[in-house]
Design a protein around this motif. Structure first.
Motif, mmCIF file in Angstrom:
data_model
loop_
_atom_site.group_PDB
_atom_site.id
_atom_site.type_symbol
_atom_site.label_atom_id
_atom_site.label_comp_id
_atom_site.label_asym_id
_atom_site.label_seq_id
_atom_site.Cartn_x
_atom_site.Cartn_y
_atom_site.Cartn_z
ATOM 1 N N ALA A 14 0.835 -1.198 0.000
ATOM 2 C CA ALA A 14 0.000 0.000 0.000
ATOM 3 C C ALA A 14 0.870 1.248 0.000
ATOM 4 O O ALA A 14 1.743 1.404 0.852
ATOM 5 C CB ALA A 14 -0.913 -0.009 1.228
ATOM 6 N N GLY A 15 0.668 2.082 -0.986
ATOM 7 C CA GLY A 15 1.401 3.337 -1.053
ATOM 8 C C GLY A 15 2.724 3.276 -1.780
ATOM 9 O O GLY A 15 3.398 4.294 -1.918
ATOM 10 N N GLY A 16 3.130 2.081 -2.237
ATOM 11 C CA GLY A 16 4.409 2.015 -2.947
ATOM 12 C C GLY A 16 5.051 0.645 -2.868
ATOM 13 O O GLY A 16 4.414 -0.368 -3.185
ATOM 14 N N THR A 17 6.297 0.599 -2.418
ATOM 15 C CA THR A 17 7.032 -0.662 -2.394
ATOM 16 C C THR A 17 7.747 -0.846 -1.058
ATOM 17 O O THR A 17 8.042 0.113 -0.345
ATOM 18 C CB THR A 17 8.084 -0.710 -3.524
ATOM 19 N N ALA A 18 8.040 -2.111 -0.752
ATOM 20 C CA ALA A 18 8.830 -2.476 0.424
ATOM 21 C C ALA A 18 9.909 -3.456 -0.016
ATOM 22 O O ALA A 18 9.806 -4.093 -1.071
ATOM 23 C CB ALA A 18 7.943 -3.092 1.505
ATOM 24 N N LEU A 19 10.942 -3.582 0.797
ATOM 25 C CA LEU A 19 12.059 -4.483 0.502
ATOM 26 C C LEU A 19 11.955 -5.730 1.344
ATOM 27 O O LEU A 19 11.769 -5.651 2.571
ATOM 28 C CB LEU A 19 13.392 -3.774 0.781
ATOM 29 N N LEU A 20 12.081 -6.892 0.710
ATOM 30 C CA LEU A 20 12.121 -8.172 1.416
ATOM 31 C C LEU A 20 13.520 -8.762 1.282
ATOM 32 O O LEU A 20 14.044 -8.900 0.177
ATOM 33 C CB LEU A 20 11.102 -9.150 0.826
ATOM 34 N N ILE A 21 14.137 -9.111 2.402
ATOM 35 C CA ILE A 21 15.442 -9.771 2.424
ATOM 36 C C ILE A 21 15.211 -11.215 2.830
ATOM 37 O O ILE A 21 14.821 -11.497 3.970
ATOM 38 C CB ILE A 21 16.401 -9.080 3.406
ATOM 39 N N ASP A 22 15.440 -12.129 1.894
ATOM 40 C CA ASP A 22 15.138 -13.551 2.102
ATOM 41 C C ASP A 22 16.364 -14.287 2.621
ATOM 42 O O ASP A 22 17.287 -14.601 1.880
ATOM 43 C CB ASP A 22 14.653 -14.175 0.793
ATOM 44 N N GLU A 23 16.376 -14.561 3.915
ATOM 45 C CA GLU A 23 17.431 -15.364 4.560
ATOM 46 C C GLU A 23 16.799 -16.584 5.221
ATOM 47 O O GLU A 23 17.223 -17.028 6.278
ATOM 48 C CB GLU A 23 18.167 -14.517 5.605
ATOM 49 N N SER A 24 15.782 -17.136 4.566
ATOM 50 C CA SER A 24 14.930 -18.142 5.208
ATOM 51 C C SER A 24 15.514 -19.543 5.235
ATOM 52 O O SER A 24 14.918 -20.439 5.822
ATOM 53 C CB SER A 24 13.573 -18.191 4.486
ATOM 54 N N TYR A 25 16.678 -19.766 4.604
ATOM 55 C CA TYR A 25 17.159 -21.145 4.478
ATOM 56 C C TYR A 25 17.887 -21.652 5.716
ATOM 57 O O TYR A 25 17.842 -22.842 6.018
ATOM 58 C CB TYR A 25 18.076 -21.285 3.264
ATOM 59 N N ASN A 26 18.571 -20.757 6.423
ATOM 60 C CA ASN A 26 19.400 -21.252 7.520
ATOM 61 C C ASN A 26 19.580 -20.165 8.560
ATOM 62 O O ASN A 26 19.446 -18.983 8.262
ATOM 63 C CB ASN A 26 20.770 -21.709 7.011
ATOM 64 N N ALA A 27 19.924 -20.574 9.791
ATOM 65 C CA ALA A 27 20.151 -19.595 10.848
ATOM 66 C C ALA A 27 20.947 -20.218 11.981
ATOM 67 O O ALA A 27 20.716 -21.363 12.365
ATOM 68 C CB ALA A 27 18.827 -19.061 11.382
ATOM 69 N N ASN A 28 21.886 -19.437 12.520
ATOM 70 C CA ASN A 28 22.581 -19.761 13.755
ATOM 71 C C ASN A 28 22.933 -18.432 14.410
ATOM 72 O O ASN A 28 22.716 -17.365 13.817
ATOM 73 C CB ASN A 28 23.818 -20.633 13.505
ATOM 74 N N PRO A 29 23.423 -18.430 15.637
ATOM 75 C CA PRO A 29 23.651 -17.146 16.319
ATOM 76 C C PRO A 29 24.531 -16.166 15.542
ATOM 77 O O PRO A 29 24.244 -14.960 15.512
ATOM 78 C CB PRO A 29 24.312 -17.579 17.632
ATOM 79 N N ALA A 30 25.585 -16.648 14.913
ATOM 80 C CA ALA A 30 26.488 -15.748 14.188
ATOM 81 C C ALA A 30 25.816 -15.154 12.955
ATOM 82 O O ALA A 30 25.921 -13.952 12.694
ATOM 83 C CB ALA A 30 27.757 -16.501 13.792
ATOM 84 N N SER A 31 25.124 -15.994 12.181
ATOM 85 C CA SER A 31 24.484 -15.476 10.964
ATOM 86 C C SER A 31 23.305 -14.570 11.298
ATOM 87 O O SER A 31 23.013 -13.622 10.573
ATOM 88 C CB SER A 31 24.044 -16.632 10.056
ATOM 89 N N MET A 32 22.615 -14.847 12.407
ATOM 90 C CA MET A 32 21.531 -13.962 12.836
ATOM 91 C C MET A 32 22.074 -12.563 13.111
ATOM 92 O O MET A 32 21.520 -11.551 12.665
ATOM 93 C CB MET A 32 20.858 -14.508 14.097
ATOM 94 N N ARG A 33 23.150 -12.487 13.853
ATOM 95 C CA ARG A 33 23.739 -11.190 14.185
ATOM 96 C C ARG A 33 24.227 -10.473 12.923
ATOM 97 O O ARG A 33 24.068 -9.255 12.783
ATOM 98 C CB ARG A 33 24.888 -11.375 15.176
ATOM 99 N N ALA A 34 24.841 -11.234 12.012
ATOM 100 C CA ALA A 34 25.381 -10.631 10.794
ATOM 101 C C ALA A 34 24.269 -10.042 9.935
ATOM 102 O O ALA A 34 24.397 -8.922 9.411
ATOM 103 C CB ALA A 34 26.177 -11.668 10.008
ATOM 104 N N THR A 35 23.168 -10.783 9.775
ATOM 105 C CA THR A 35 22.093 -10.287 8.913
ATOM 106 C C THR A 35 21.304 -9.158 9.572
ATOM 107 O O THR A 35 20.825 -8.258 8.888
ATOM 108 C CB THR A 35 21.138 -11.429 8.517
ATOM 109 N N LEU A 36 21.200 -9.179 10.899
ATOM 110 C CA LEU A 36 20.561 -8.061 11.588
ATOM 111 C C LEU A 36 21.413 -6.801 11.458
ATOM 112 O O LEU A 36 20.894 -5.686 11.319
ATOM 113 C CB LEU A 36 20.325 -8.397 13.061
ATOM 114 N N LYS A 37 22.730 -6.966 11.479
ATOM 115 C CA LYS A 37 23.616 -5.823 11.283
ATOM 116 C C LYS A 37 23.467 -5.269 9.869
ATOM 117 O O LYS A 37 23.491 -4.053 9.655
ATOM 118 C CB LYS A 37 25.069 -6.247 11.537
ATOM 119 N N ALA A 38 23.317 -6.186 8.894
ATOM 120 C CA ALA A 38 23.088 -5.735 7.515
ATOM 121 C C ALA A 38 21.742 -5.030 7.390
ATOM 122 O O ALA A 38 21.605 -4.046 6.654
ATOM 123 C CB ALA A 38 23.151 -6.931 6.558
ATOM 124 N N LEU A 39 20.739 -5.517 8.120
ATOM 125 C CA LEU A 39 19.429 -4.859 8.119
ATOM 126 C C LEU A 39 19.552 -3.431 8.657
ATOM 127 O O LEU A 39 18.916 -2.507 8.153
ATOM 128 C CB LEU A 39 18.432 -5.664 8.956
#
Length: 489
Positions: A350-375
């Motif tokens: 609604a009103g335009g566009t949004a960005l989706l970052i698809d990291e749905s395949y895998n997760a562990n504490p290090a990758s969670m922190r890394a992708t949140l930092k990228a977010l």
């Protein structure tokens, strides 16, 4: 010009000869398969590929009818041939073109070893707790560009006791490079995989608490990952992350094998060392690296600090393999995110566009922190995180999930949707009213599964300028949420 005269043209006569030109174009012939596996071919044929899953068969493939504890590939022969298989490896006579062997799993291993021995390709093996698929794809992209399509790699995450031999069996005789991913869940799994590939180069991305439930400690994870060096060819190269707390431990493992050791990272003294990283438009970085004898400047398209260091390992591997660094720089600048591992989608909202970052395949504490930092580094009106449970953390699970509250806050997340029973610990932490980087409490919803998460996100409502990160262990099923969001995107 007449054809006879053209054939005598000096430039054509001087065309450089390559020994690979004499190799067959087909991946496998019936005679070669029979010789490699010690089997008997029922007919002459040529195969363009090798497949073990009848659903993935393409026209021209050789189907390997593997047998497991609860599954027998022979049951899917009809489906495989309906999809275009030209022949199958079987352990009993069938009414299709086939190679008859005593054991189809042993035959796949033999075919993999035959592919390895007939090819002069430089073989590169990649493992690590985080980032191995992305690094594997990046190395492949760099070498494929430099060799004009003469590189080969494991597809998807074919990194286990079946996927690695299958990927090796697909190695074309004419390939100049082969890149193979290796994963593990338990101790003792890496050594057999590297024994199949016998790499010239072996790279470890990083050590993190993935599968710590089964290994027990980070030291044990480092020791197991370092088993990748045991399969190195004589004179091979071990590439190790200098910034890891267990770098010295991994170096000792590599030195026992007689390997040449190359380190990469930010740490002073690293053989491939980061000098500078400047953010560029679109989320990537402009990297300056010191390779000892030269300095290299290149751009990476992938966002996030973890990709800055990952790219140093990629450059180290490309150089060790004899690849072209200029081509590598161009490939890294064009590299896009993988499905489930950083792929980005623009959604109509609604009103335009949004960005989706698809990291749905895998997760562990290090990758969670890394992708949140990228977010956190992603421009957005609001940042939304849909986080699924991190699996195989054992007794460490509650603590690791609870500790995600801090990186969530640092990322400036407005709203979090937490999915899975293990995420209850993080929900309790957020329930204390912890604020994000803007000082505002993070609103959240806790769901048991992907369907509830889809409903929760719909209730929240994405708006123009929002960025939503979706990340969790694959078994949580957040790929379903991504699929729902991207329909018609």
């Amino acid at each position: 010009m007449p054809i006879a005269k053209l054939a005598r043209h000096p430039l054509l006569k001087a065309w450089p000869q390559d020994v690979r030109d004499a190799l067959p174009l087909a991946l496998w012939s019936s005679d070669a398969i029979a010789a490699a596996c010690g089997g008997t071919a029922s007919a002459e044929f040529e195969a363009a590929g090798v497949e073990m899953d009848s659903r993935d068969v393409r026209p021209g493939d050789l189907f390997v009818a593997l047998k497991g504890e609860s599954m027998d590939g022979h049951r899917f022969l009809e489906a495989a041939f309906a999809k275009g298989a030209v022949a199958a490896i079987v352990d009993r006579p069938v009414d299709y073109p086939h190679v008859l062997v005593a054991d189809t799993t042993a035959a796949l291993h033999a075919l993999a070893h035959a592919a390895r021995e007939r090819s002069e390709a430089v073989r590169i093996a990649v493992t690590g707790s985080v980032g191995k698929t992305g690094v594997k794809e990046a190395i492949f992209a760099c070498l494929d560009r430099a060799s004009r399509g003469a590189a080969h790699r494991s597809v998807r995450s074919y990194n286990n006791h079946v996927g690695v031999p299958l990927s090796l069996a697909r190695l074309p005789a004419r390939a100049r490079f082969g890149v193979f991913e290796m994963g593990m869940n338990h101790a003792g799994e890496i050594a057999p995989l590297t024994g199949h590939v016998r790499p010239h180069i072996a790279l470890i991305t990083t050590i993190a608490p993935a599968h710590i439930e089964n290994l027990g400690s980070l030291e044990a994870i480092a020791d197991e990952k370092a088993q990748i060096f045991t399969g190195l060819m004589p004179g091979g190269t071990a590439i190790i992350p200098a910034d890891s707390d267990w770098a010295d431990r991994m170096v000792r493992h590599a030195e026992v094998t007689g390997a040449k050791v190359i380190t990469f990272g930010r740490k002073a003294g690293a053989d491939v060392r980061l000098l500078d990283a400047i953010p560029v438009q679109g989320g990537g970085s402009l990297i300056t690296a010191d390779l000892g004898d030269i300095r290299l400047c290149y751009t990476i398209a992938e966002p996030g600090e973890h990709w800055i260091v990952n790219s140093l390992g990629v450059i180290a591997a490309v150089r060790a393999a004899g690849g072209d660094l200029a081509s590598a720089g161009l490939a890294l600048a064009e590299l896009g995110g993988l499905k489930g591992r950083g792929q980005r989608h623009v959604l109509k909202v609604a009103g335009g566009t949004a960005l989706l970052i698809d990291e749905s395949y895998n997760a562990n504490p290090a990758s969670m922190r890394a992708t949140l930092k990228a977010l956190a580094q992603t421009p957005a009106q609001r940042r939304v995180a849909v986080l699924g449970s991190m699996k195989e953390l054992g007794d460490f699970s509650e603590g690791f999930h609870r500790q995600l509250a801090e990186p969530l806050g640092d990322a400036g997340v407005t709203h979090a949707i937490l999915v899975g029973e293990e995420m209850r610990a993080l929900a309790a932490e957020l329930g204390k009213g912890l604020g994000n980087s803007l000082g505002k409490p993070i609103s959240f919803a806790h769901c048991q599964g992907a369907d509830e998460a889809i409903a929760a996100l719909a209730e929240f409502g994405l708006g123009h300028g929002d960025a939503v990160l979706v990340k969790g262990s694959n078994s949580v099923g957040l790929g379903k949420l991504v699929a729902r969001l991207t329909q018609g995107a």
